[in-house]
Write a protein that holds these residues in place. Structure first.
Motif, PDB file in Angstrom:
ATOM      1  N   TYR A 124      -2.436   4.906   3.454  1.00  0.00           N
ATOM      2  CA  TYR A 124      -3.164   5.432   2.285  1.00  0.00           C
ATOM      3  C   TYR A 124      -3.202   6.964   2.349  1.00  0.00           C
ATOM      4  O   TYR A 124      -2.991   7.642   1.352  1.00  0.00           O
ATOM      5  CB  TYR A 124      -4.583   4.850   2.258  1.00  0.00           C
ATOM      6  N   GLU A 180      -7.956  -1.824   0.931  1.00  0.00           N
ATOM      7  CA  GLU A 180      -8.754  -0.748   0.312  1.00  0.00           C
ATOM      8  C   GLU A 180      -9.133   0.279   1.385  1.00  0.00           C
ATOM      9  O   GLU A 180      -9.534  -0.104   2.496  1.00  0.00           O
ATOM     10  CB  GLU A 180     -10.051  -1.314  -0.253  1.00  0.00           C
ATOM     11  N   ARG A 223     -12.659  -0.074   3.052  1.00  0.00           N
ATOM     12  CA  ARG A 223     -12.738  -1.208   3.974  1.00  0.00           C
ATOM     13  C   ARG A 223     -12.017  -0.861   5.281  1.00  0.00           C
ATOM     14  O   ARG A 223     -12.483  -1.174   6.373  1.00  0.00           O
ATOM     15  CB  ARG A 223     -12.079  -2.419   3.303  1.00  0.00           C
TER      16      ARG A 223
END
Lengths: 261, 307
Positions: free
Chosen positions: A221, A230, A233
């Motif tokens: 990410y 995500e 998370r």
């Protein structure tokens, strides 16, 4: 006489000097491995693999390899330092001197993170170069803060885990067993080379229990701006893993034997 | 501040119980400031176990150890600052040079700039030319001296020497003895364990004999020798005589050569009077004083303990 910073910085410096004295083994070899992975999987085989979001496979692979380098080297640094000190006897010095468990853990872990980031950083630049020569453009970093957070927290987890395993181990064999039978599968099955989206439902569910999945996807990410998990998370799982491994490492230092093998 | 802060080392009723054996069964010793104290005992007597507890490598099952008034379990940092430890086995240190090892060791004890002290120790202990060598490149004697330099880099007030001369040649052993005497003159308190009883006799103000985890005797070296050892008296006569076998000090011999073991404190004249040896019949008289070895053998051989 300063018993707060001087002992800590001395041990931190010693650990950095230790891995720099064997730089071929600690930095150059991991760099060669990462380069080979990039050449074979990323540049050669990767051209025939299509991912969702139209991402080239090489861009998917680079964050995974960067995190794998960081985690592996952080673990190797603390564990091999402690185990070799157990063997030579100088681990007893840490116990006999007025070093606190926290000073020891922080010094060992931060030096390990430094080695992890060094090898991870080199892997990233080799990956960037490969990407540039393959696609004519740089990969870039989407979220630098998130990238740094996942790299540092993940490396600290593995450095702490290295401390725990090294104190537990009674031989070099046991250390290798943990490295080969626990860490390597977790890293490879944590989504370094493939997306968990491509796994069968059962294995995808199993993978969700692997904390490495969250660490690796956190770095993905940070670099790409997209991941299988995500980011919030991923950050939570990584933070919990960090707290757990730190607690275990402190417990180990307070209870385990520092005496030589 | 705890009691007995004036003692360099105060070991009080220490018990060390392992799953299958009791290494220390209520050991108590006191080392005064500036004193060289010898801890003597056969292998497995509990010497290294006691030192491991003092340096916090092991935790005693019960009892208390204080270094200059600081409990090693409760005020470990303060106790550690006062203590230097020379282990029985050489520590290798793998990657690092002599200079680096000493610098690191000073840093662990909070000495920010230890260069001056390190240089001083390298010179005193004859390691200056070897300061850029790794441990594996040093000779056995140099390694032993490095261990001593390490223990002294933070200027401890109590030095624990765990068999420092084991496996070193005669020349180095003598030089190490001289160095210990220099440390004594500098006011450093020393706890010395050794197998060389000559070493203990020469260096130690007081000694304790430990056997099977218990202190069998403790006191001034000379007094222990007087109390626990006997002098050997060999009597050679011109004409053979009989009747000495019933004397309480009789050891062996007959006819014209007799051997007696008598208390160190007993005057020789008293023995001669008891034996009623005519001076004209006396050919030769040999007297050999007892030594620490006799004390050691007396106190550590099986259950015998009486003198």
């Amino acid at each position: 006489m300063d018993l707060t910073w001087t002992p800590f910085f001395t041990l931190f410096r010693r650990e950095i000097m230790r891995f720099m004295k064997v730089i071929i083994q600690t930095v150059i070899t991991p760099f060669v491995s990462s380069t080979l992975y990039l050449m074979i999987f990323g540049v050669s085989l990767g051209k025939s693999i299509v991912l969702k979001d139209q991402l080239p496979y090489l861009s998917f692979l680079i964050p995974g390899l960067v995190m794998m380098s960081c985690l592996n080297n952080s673990f190797q640094n603390t564990s091999s330092s402690i185990v070799s000190s157990k063997f030579s006897g100088d681990l007893e010095d840490f116990k006999v001197a007025p070093l606190t468990p926290w000073q020891i853990i922080l010094a060992l872990s931060m030096a390990a993170v430094l080695r992890g980031l060094l090898v991870g950083g080199i892997t990233f630049f080799v990956g960037e170069a490969s990407y540039f020569f393959t696609y004519g453009t740089a990969l870039g970093v989407s979220h630098p803060f998130a990238l740094l957070l996942f790299l540092i927290l993940g490396s600290l987890c593995f450095a702490n885990f290295g401390v725990v395993v090294a104190f537990w181990a009674r031989s070099f064999d046991q250390l290798s067993a943990v490295s080969g039978f626990v860490l390597l599968p977790l890293i490879y099955l944590g989504g370094v080379f493939f997306s968990v989206e491509n796994l069968p439902p059962l294995w995808r569910s199993v993978s969700l229990y692997n904390p490495l999945l969250y660490m690796i996807n956190g770095v993905r990410y940070g670099i790409l701006g997209v991941a299988d998990v995500e980011p919030q998370r991923a950050a939570l799982v990584t933070l919990l893993a960090f707290l757990l491994t730190t607690g275990l490492a402190v417990r180990c230092l307070k209870r385990a034997s520092f005496q030589r093998w | 501040m705890a009691q007995n802060a004036n003692l360099a080392l105060d070991v009080s009723n220490v018990i060390m119980q392992y799953p299958l054996t009791k290494a220390l069964a209520g050991v108590s010793i006191e080392v005064a400031p500036g004193e060289v104290f010898g801890l003597l005992g056969p292998n497995g007597a509990g010497k290294t176990s006691l030192i491991s507890i003092i340096v916090t490598l092991e935790k005693a099952t019960s009892g208390q150890v204080k270094v200059f008034g600081h409990d090693v379990a409760r005020e470990s940092q303060l106790a550690k600052l006062q203590t230097g430890w020379v282990p029985q086995e050489i520590i290798n240190h793998g990657f690092f040079t002599v200079n680096e090892i000493l610098g690191f060791h000073g840093g662990y004890y909070g000495v920010r700039d230890s260069k001056k002290r390190v240089d001083e120790l390298l010179n005193i202990l004859g390691l200056w030319e070897h300061r850029f060598k790794k441990v594996k490149q040093l000779s056995g004697g140099m390694k032993r001296r490095l261990m001593i330099a390490k223990a002294l880099v933070h200027k401890p007030r109590l030095l624990l020497l765990d068999e420092p001369t084991a496996g070193v040649d005669v020349d180095l052993r003598k030089r190490l003895w001289e160095f210990v005497e220099q440390l004594r003159r500098d006011g450093i308190s020393i706890l010395l364990t050794t197998h060389y009883l000559e070493e203990a006799e020469r260096l130690c103000d007081r000694v304790a004999i430990i056997h099977n985890g218990q202190i069998r005797a403790v006191g001034e070296t000379r007094k222990l020798i007087e109390q626990w050892s006997r002098k050997k008296v060999v009597l050679r006569l011109l004409e053979p005589v009989e009747g000495y076998k019933n004397h309480p000090d009789y050891m062996s011999g007959q006819g014209s050569e007799w051997t007696f073991f008598t208390k160190m404190s007993k005057p020789l004249g008293e023995l001669m009077q008891e034996l009623q040896v005519p001076m004209g019949n006396l050919k030769d008289l040999q007297v050999q004083d007892g030594n620490l070895e006799d004390v050691f053998v007396q106190l550590t051989s099986a259950t015998k303990g009486a003198h």
